[in-house]
Design an enzyme around this catalytic site. Structure first.
Site, PDB file in Angstrom:
ATOM      1  N   GLN A   1      -1.793 -53.042  11.166  1.00 51.06           N
ATOM      2  CA  GLN A   1      -2.479 -54.468  11.289  1.00 51.06           C
ATOM      3  C   GLN A   1      -3.864 -54.520  10.533  1.00 51.06           C
ATOM      4  O   GLN A   1      -4.116 -55.597   9.666  1.00 51.06           O
ATOM      5  CB  GLN A   1      -3.020 -54.696  12.762  1.00 51.06           C
ATOM      6  CG  GLN A   1      -1.743 -54.693  13.767  1.00 51.06           C
ATOM      7  CD  GLN A   1      -1.970 -55.019  15.073  1.00 51.06           C
ATOM      8  OE1 GLN A   1      -2.417 -56.093  15.267  1.00 51.06           O
ATOM      9  NE2 GLN A   1      -2.069 -54.043  16.062  1.00 51.06           N
ATOM     10  N   VAL A   2      -4.835 -53.370  10.613  1.00 47.17           N
ATOM     11  CA  VAL A   2      -5.857 -53.393   9.901  1.00 47.17           C
ATOM     12  C   VAL A   2      -5.702 -53.075   8.406  1.00 47.17           C
ATOM     13  O   VAL A   2      -6.170 -53.865   7.604  1.00 47.17           O
ATOM     14  CB  VAL A   2      -6.918 -52.020  10.371  1.00 47.17           C
ATOM     15  CG1 VAL A   2      -8.129 -52.046   9.665  1.00 47.17           C
ATOM     16  CG2 VAL A   2      -7.401 -52.607  11.985  1.00 47.17           C
TER      17      VAL A   2
ATOM     18  N   ASP B   1       2.725 -39.710   2.662  1.00 52.10           N
ATOM     19  CA  ASP B   1       3.079 -39.437   4.028  1.00 52.10           C
ATOM     20  C   ASP B   1       2.115 -38.461   4.797  1.00 52.10           C
ATOM     21  O   ASP B   1       1.609 -37.485   4.526  1.00 52.10           O
ATOM     22  CB  ASP B   1       4.347 -38.685   4.253  1.00 52.10           C
ATOM     23  CG  ASP B   1       5.056 -38.527   5.279  1.00 52.10           C
ATOM     24  OD1 ASP B   1       4.462 -38.672   6.445  1.00 52.10           O
ATOM     25  OD2 ASP B   1       6.298 -38.068   5.396  1.00 52.10           O
TER      26      ASP B   1
ATOM     27  N   ALA C   1      -2.159 -44.178  11.232  1.00 47.67           N
ATOM     28  CA  ALA C   1      -2.282 -43.615  12.097  1.00 47.67           C
ATOM     29  C   ALA C   1      -0.944 -43.539  13.011  1.00 47.67           C
ATOM     30  O   ALA C   1      -0.101 -44.302  12.688  1.00 47.67           O
ATOM     31  CB  ALA C   1      -3.287 -43.895  13.114  1.00 47.67           C
ATOM     32  N   TYR C   2      -0.505 -42.197  13.607  1.00 47.58           N
ATOM     33  CA  TYR C   2       0.645 -42.260  14.537  1.00 47.58           C
ATOM     34  C   TYR C   2       0.154 -42.997  15.858  1.00 47.58           C
ATOM     35  O   TYR C   2      -1.127 -42.667  16.491  1.00 47.58           O
ATOM     36  CB  TYR C   2       0.841 -40.869  15.114  1.00 47.58           C
ATOM     37  CG  TYR C   2       1.746 -40.649  16.067  1.00 47.58           C
ATOM     38  CD1 TYR C   2       3.094 -39.944  15.509  1.00 47.58           C
ATOM     39  CD2 TYR C   2       1.726 -40.944  17.505  1.00 47.58           C
ATOM     40  CE1 TYR C   2       4.335 -39.789  16.494  1.00 47.58           C
ATOM     41  CE2 TYR C   2       3.029 -40.933  18.280  1.00 47.58           C
ATOM     42  CZ  TYR C   2       4.208 -40.328  17.791  1.00 47.58           C
ATOM     43  OH  TYR C   2       5.210 -40.166  18.788  1.00 47.58           O
ATOM     44  N   THR C   3       0.490 -44.240  16.102  1.00 50.84           N
ATOM     45  CA  THR C   3       0.074 -45.038  17.127  1.00 50.84           C
ATOM     46  C   THR C   3       1.109 -45.206  18.285  1.00 50.84           C
ATOM     47  O   THR C   3       0.755 -46.057  19.426  1.00 50.84           O
ATOM     48  CB  THR C   3      -0.297 -46.366  16.630  1.00 50.84           C
ATOM     49  OG1 THR C   3       0.961 -46.962  15.798  1.00 50.84           O
ATOM     50  CG2 THR C   3      -1.498 -46.328  15.644  1.00 50.84           C
TER      51      THR C   3
ATOM     52  N   THR D   1     -10.478 -44.292  18.198  1.00 53.87           N
ATOM     53  CA  THR D   1      -9.912 -45.067  19.471  1.00 53.87           C
ATOM     54  C   THR D   1     -10.708 -44.797  20.541  1.00 53.87           C
ATOM     55  O   THR D   1     -11.694 -43.759  20.810  1.00 53.87           O
ATOM     56  CB  THR D   1      -8.468 -44.995  19.637  1.00 53.87           C
ATOM     57  OG1 THR D   1      -8.174 -45.553  21.001  1.00 53.87           O
ATOM     58  CG2 THR D   1      -8.313 -43.196  20.013  1.00 53.87           C
TER      59      THR D   1
ATOM     60  N   TYR E   1      -2.066 -38.810  22.896  1.00 54.55           N
ATOM     61  CA  TYR E   1      -2.518 -39.547  21.738  1.00 54.55           C
ATOM     62  C   TYR E   1      -4.072 -39.612  21.429  1.00 54.55           C
ATOM     63  O   TYR E   1      -4.694 -39.358  20.495  1.00 54.55           O
ATOM     64  CB  TYR E   1      -2.199 -41.044  21.887  1.00 54.55           C
ATOM     65  CG  TYR E   1      -2.845 -42.217  21.043  1.00 54.55           C
ATOM     66  CD1 TYR E   1      -2.415 -42.188  19.486  1.00 54.55           C
ATOM     67  CD2 TYR E   1      -3.998 -43.077  21.649  1.00 54.55           C
ATOM     68  CE1 TYR E   1      -3.155 -43.032  18.892  1.00 54.55           C
ATOM     69  CE2 TYR E   1      -4.463 -43.944  20.720  1.00 54.55           C
ATOM     70  CZ  TYR E   1      -4.069 -43.945  19.228  1.00 54.55           C
ATOM     71  OH  TYR E   1      -4.680 -44.784  18.483  1.00 54.55           O
TER      72      TYR E   1
ATOM     73  N   LYS F   1      -6.312 -38.078  18.334  1.00 56.25           N
ATOM     74  CA  LYS F   1      -7.207 -38.719  17.661  1.00 56.25           C
ATOM     75  C   LYS F   1      -8.824 -38.268  17.763  1.00 56.25           C
ATOM     76  O   LYS F   1      -9.289 -38.214  16.648  1.00 56.25           O
ATOM     77  CB  LYS F   1      -7.483 -40.159  18.454  1.00 56.25           C
ATOM     78  CG  LYS F   1      -6.212 -41.149  18.074  1.00 56.25           C
ATOM     79  CD  LYS F   1      -5.981 -41.692  16.459  1.00 56.25           C
ATOM     80  CE  LYS F   1      -7.119 -42.343  16.040  1.00 56.25           C
ATOM     81  NZ  LYS F   1      -6.562 -42.865  14.583  1.00 56.25           N
TER      82      LYS F   1
END
Length: 281
Positions: free
Chosen positions: A11-12, A31, A55-57, A96, A120, A124
């Site tokens: 999105q960003v 990757d 990121a892994y979200t 986050t 998660y 982060k």
């Protein structure tokens, strides 16, 4: 000014790609499960700044893939930051509110103790620590509840459910604020440009929309603006169990970002109207 952005479909990242001078790279070019390749790309591209918007979200999936999440969200940003130190350029990294315990009602300050409640959040936080340890010019931007007209997010989910159902149940005891991806992108760009000239501004910052709201309240606003006659049934988090623990308090104090970089909190209601207009078009 040339800015290398990790992330192409997020999105960003998609909002960043709208801006001149941005070089976006996706998984094909870099990757994040291979931190060394990310660092090499920075050295090869030789940009004037780097923004990590990748990121892994998958919050719930991270509970069973914490090792992979930690490589992508922890080791990769650390390798990027180290490469930026070698190049003498600033690094902006998106983090986050999940690094905090998510308890209480007071807005989280940038220097509050961290206590991630799930895998998660731990991954982060590992990224934050790695970026800081690299010792260069950096800005870590903690944000929350990212929404846009792209990808999968709460706005698009509510629009789909609201059009198909007479009522929808939404948690009402998780309080925070949506943050439009377009505003996050613009904030990151401003920070990167200022850091080039003023590296002393390095540090951790918070950025989210205003005012505070619950997920249920956010859903009600989406339906109201979209003229969807769908009733929002408020439920507690305990009625909507998920593999990963969700924070009840996602409020972030954003005053430092405005004081240091001159970036005020955006009104998420205005951003929501823009998102809905873009989706309609």
């Amino acid at each position: 000014m040339s800015i290398l952005v990790f992330g192409a479909t997020g999105q960003v990242a998609r909002e960043l790609a709208r801006h001149e001078g941005v070089i976006s790279v996706g998984r094909e070019q870099a990757d994040l499960s291979d931190p060394g390749a990310c660092a090499a790309l920075i050295r090869e591209t030789a940009p004037e700044a780097v923004i990590n918007a990748a990121a892994y979200t998958a919050v719930d999936k991270a509970e069973t893939e914490e090792e992979l999440a930690t490589v992508i969200n922890g080791a990769a940003p650390g390798a990027m930051a180290a490469a930026c130190v070698q190049m003498g350029i600033p690094f902006v990294h998106i983090s986050t509110d999940y690094v905090f315990a998510g308890t209480g009602e007071a807005p989280w300050q940038t220097d509050d103790p961290v206590a991630p409640p799930n895998a998660y959040g731990r991954s982060k936080r590992a990224g934050e620590e790695a970026v800081i340890a690299a010792g260069g010019t950096y800005a870590i931007l903690r944000t929350s509840w990212v929404v846009s007209a792209h990808g999968n997010n709460f706005v698009k989910t509510m629009l789909r459910l609201g059009a198909a159902r007479a009522q929808v149940s939404v948690v009402a005891d998780q309080i925070g604020a949506p943050t439009p991806a377009r505003d996050i992108a613009e904030a990151c760009l401003k920070m990167a440009r200022q850091l080039v000239l003023e590296p002393k501004k390095s540090g951790i910052y918070h950025f989210q929309g205003a005012p505070y709201v619950s997920w249920a309240g956010f859903a009600a606003e989406i339906f109201a603006i979209s003229n969807l006659a769908c009733e929002v049934v408020e439920i507690p988090t305990t009625d909507y169990p998920t593999p990963a623990v969700r924070p009840l308090n996602s409020r972030l104090d954003c005053t430092t970002l405005e004081t240091v970089f001159g970036i005020p909190q955006p009104d998420w209601r205005r951003g929501l109207q823009d998102i809905l207009k873009e989706l309609a078009e």
